[in-house]
Design a protein around this motif. Structure first.
Motif, PDB file in Angstrom:
ATOM      1  N   ALA A   1      33.906  42.486  40.740  1.00 46.67           N
ATOM      2  CA  ALA A   1      34.943  43.423  40.285  1.00 46.67           C
ATOM      3  C   ALA A   1      34.530  44.104  38.991  1.00 46.67           C
ATOM      4  N   ARG A   2      33.853  43.380  38.119  1.00 44.12           N
ATOM      5  CA  ARG A   2      33.393  43.973  36.855  1.00 44.12           C
ATOM      6  C   ARG A   2      32.238  44.941  37.092  1.00 44.12           C
ATOM      7  N   LYS A   3      31.372  44.597  38.022  1.00 42.79           N
ATOM      8  CA  LYS A   3      30.198  45.427  38.302  1.00 42.79           C
ATOM      9  C   LYS A   3      30.565  46.674  39.106  1.00 42.79           C
ATOM     10  N   THR A   4      31.380  46.485  40.136  1.00 38.46           N
ATOM     11  CA  THR A   4      31.763  47.570  41.040  1.00 38.46           C
ATOM     12  C   THR A   4      33.277  47.519  41.237  1.00 38.46           C
ATOM     13  N   PRO A   5      34.059  48.059  40.298  1.00 38.09           N
ATOM     14  CA  PRO A   5      35.519  47.949  40.414  1.00 38.09           C
ATOM     15  C   PRO A   5      36.042  48.577  41.718  1.00 38.09           C
ATOM     16  N   PRO A   6      36.742  47.777  42.523  1.00 36.35           N
ATOM     17  CA  PRO A   6      37.310  48.289  43.774  1.00 36.35           C
ATOM     18  C   PRO A   6      38.655  48.959  43.528  1.00 36.35           C
ATOM     19  N   ASP A   7      39.199  49.545  44.584  1.00 36.04           N
ATOM     20  CA  ASP A   7      40.531  50.133  44.504  1.00 36.04           C
ATOM     21  C   ASP A   7      41.626  49.081  44.595  1.00 36.04           C
TER      22      ASP A   7
ATOM     23  N   GLU B   1      40.468  49.509  59.897  1.00 34.14           N
ATOM     24  CA  GLU B   1      41.528  50.342  59.313  1.00 34.14           C
ATOM     25  C   GLU B   1      40.961  51.417  58.382  1.00 34.14           C
ATOM     26  N   GLY B   2      39.629  51.440  58.215  1.00 33.06           N
ATOM     27  CA  GLY B   2      38.999  52.502  57.446  1.00 33.06           C
ATOM     28  C   GLY B   2      38.666  52.176  56.002  1.00 33.06           C
ATOM     29  N   TYR B   3      38.722  50.913  55.623  1.00 33.10           N
ATOM     30  CA  TYR B   3      38.412  50.525  54.252  1.00 33.10           C
ATOM     31  C   TYR B   3      36.972  50.023  54.143  1.00 33.10           C
ATOM     32  N   LYS B   4      36.378  50.259  52.985  1.00 28.99           N
ATOM     33  CA  LYS B   4      35.088  49.654  52.667  1.00 28.99           C
ATOM     34  C   LYS B   4      35.412  48.275  52.094  1.00 28.99           C
ATOM     35  N   VAL B   5      34.788  47.221  52.609  1.00 27.41           N
ATOM     36  CA  VAL B   5      35.114  45.863  52.181  1.00 27.41           C
ATOM     37  C   VAL B   5      33.941  45.250  51.425  1.00 27.41           C
TER      38      VAL B   5
ATOM     39  N   LEU C   1      48.573  45.062  55.615  1.00 28.85           N
ATOM     40  CA  LEU C   1      48.246  46.483  55.599  1.00 28.85           C
ATOM     41  C   LEU C   1      49.295  47.279  54.826  1.00 28.85           C
ATOM     42  N   GLU C   2      50.549  46.956  55.006  1.00 22.72           N
ATOM     43  CA  GLU C   2      51.620  47.635  54.271  1.00 22.72           C
ATOM     44  C   GLU C   2      51.489  47.378  52.769  1.00 22.72           C
ATOM     45  N   ALA C   3      51.187  46.136  52.392  1.00 20.68           N
ATOM     46  CA  ALA C   3      51.000  45.803  50.977  1.00 20.68           C
ATOM     47  C   ALA C   3      49.805  46.553  50.397  1.00 20.68           C
ATOM     48  N   ILE C   4      48.726  46.648  51.160  1.00 21.18           N
ATOM     49  CA  ILE C   4      47.531  47.378  50.714  1.00 21.18           C
ATOM     50  C   ILE C   4      47.870  48.844  50.462  1.00 21.18           C
ATOM     51  N   LYS C   5      48.509  49.470  51.424  1.00 23.31           N
ATOM     52  CA  LYS C   5      48.851  50.889  51.287  1.00 23.31           C
ATOM     53  C   LYS C   5      49.761  51.124  50.085  1.00 23.31           C
ATOM     54  N   THR C   6      50.749  50.273  49.903  1.00 23.80           N
ATOM     55  CA  THR C   6      51.679  50.407  48.781  1.00 23.80           C
ATOM     56  C   THR C   6      50.960  50.226  47.454  1.00 23.80           C
TER      57      THR C   6
ATOM     58  N   SER D   1      40.457  42.192  30.809  1.00 24.64           N
ATOM     59  CA  SER D   1      39.594  43.346  30.566  1.00 24.64           C
ATOM     60  C   SER D   1      40.301  44.617  31.029  1.00 24.64           C
ATOM     61  N   LEU D   2      40.288  45.657  30.195  1.00 22.75           N
ATOM     62  CA  LEU D   2      40.945  46.912  30.567  1.00 22.75           C
ATOM     63  C   LEU D   2      40.361  47.479  31.857  1.00 22.75           C
ATOM     64  N   LYS D   3      39.057  47.368  32.011  1.00 22.26           N
ATOM     65  CA  LYS D   3      38.377  47.917  33.184  1.00 22.26           C
ATOM     66  C   LYS D   3      38.895  47.301  34.490  1.00 22.26           C
ATOM     67  N   THR D   4      39.193  46.014  34.482  1.00 17.24           N
ATOM     68  CA  THR D   4      39.646  45.349  35.703  1.00 17.24           C
ATOM     69  C   THR D   4      41.149  45.087  35.732  1.00 17.24           C
ATOM     70  N   SER D   5      41.816  45.203  34.591  1.00 18.96           N
ATOM     71  CA  SER D   5      43.248  44.885  34.552  1.00 18.96           C
ATOM     72  C   SER D   5      44.090  45.906  35.306  1.00 18.96           C
ATOM     73  N   ILE D   6      43.529  47.066  35.572  1.00 15.53           N
ATOM     74  CA  ILE D   6      44.284  48.125  36.257  1.00 15.53           C
ATOM     75  C   ILE D   6      44.163  48.060  37.779  1.00 15.53           C
ATOM     76  N   ILE D   7      43.329  47.157  38.289  1.00 18.81           N
ATOM     77  CA  ILE D   7      43.119  47.048  39.731  1.00 18.81           C
ATOM     78  C   ILE D   7      44.288  46.279  40.358  1.00 18.81           C
ATOM     79  N   PRO D   8      44.957  46.844  41.353  1.00 23.55           N
ATOM     80  CA  PRO D   8      46.027  46.098  42.029  1.00 23.55           C
ATOM     81  C   PRO D   8      45.455  44.866  42.728  1.00 23.55           C
ATOM     82  N   ILE D   9      46.214  43.765  42.676  1.00 20.47           N
ATOM     83  CA  ILE D   9      45.756  42.507  43.265  1.00 20.47           C
ATOM     84  C   ILE D   9      46.813  41.941  44.196  1.00 20.47           C
ATOM     85  N   ILE D  10      46.382  41.632  45.418  1.00 20.62           N
ATOM     86  CA  ILE D  10      47.218  40.925  46.385  1.00 20.62           C
ATOM     87  C   ILE D  10      46.688  39.508  46.457  1.00 20.62           C
ATOM     88  N   VAL D  11      47.546  38.546  46.207  1.00 25.24           N
ATOM     89  CA  VAL D  11      47.160  37.141  46.336  1.00 25.24           C
ATOM     90  C   VAL D  11      47.605  36.673  47.707  1.00 25.24           C
TER      91      VAL D  11
END
Length: 138
Positions: free
Chosen positions: A41-47, A24-28, A112-117, A70-80
């Motif tokens: 996540a702390r070393k290389t914060p993902p989208d 789907e074009g994402y770096k994993v 995929l829909e959740a990721i895009k959103t 942590s502010l640095k990681t608290s802004i990353i969207p998370i899907i469980v």
């Protein structure tokens, strides 16, 4: 290219989701347990982060607690994503900061829909006044 951190301890799920997301074009980025995922996540914060709940070393709930602290990681969207399908499991994850909770097995299109959103809208923890103040500090 958006980067997704996939925290999953089940080998075949990890392989299948990695292949699908790459198609789907994402770096994993891959972590096989919660502690490894938090460190990455702390070393290389993902989208975006997709995280299992039932894992060795550190479970998904502890991952949410750690990332939220942590502010640095608290802004990353998370899907469980979890096989735990009870309403209390979902509510616990959402209260701890998950943006979306998907019960396994789930349709890849729903993921995929959740990721895009989530990538489009950002984390719910970043919306409103907190988002504006974070962006100004950045």
């Amino acid at each position: 290219m958006e980067a997704i951190l996939l925290i999953e301890d089940t080998g075949n799920i990890l392989e299948n989701l990695t292949e699908y997301l790459e198609m789907e074009g994402y770096k994993v980025l891959i972590a096989k347990d919660g502690k490894e995922g938090v460190d990455l996540a702390r070393k290389t914060p993902p989208d975006l982060i997709i995280c299992d709940v039932l894992m060795p070393v550190m479970d998904g709930y502890d991952v949410l607690r750690e990332l939220k602290s942590s502010l640095k990681t608290s802004i990353i969207p998370i899907i469980v994503s979890s096989s735990l399908g009870e309403e209390e499991d979902k509510l616990k994850a959402l209260e701890l900061g998950a943006d979306v909770y998907l019960t396994k097995p789930f349709e890849l299109e729903a993921l995929l829909e959740a990721i895009k959103t989530c990538i489009l809208n950002g984390s719910k923890r970043l919306r409103g006044a907190n988002r504006d103040s974070y962006i100004k500090k950045k």
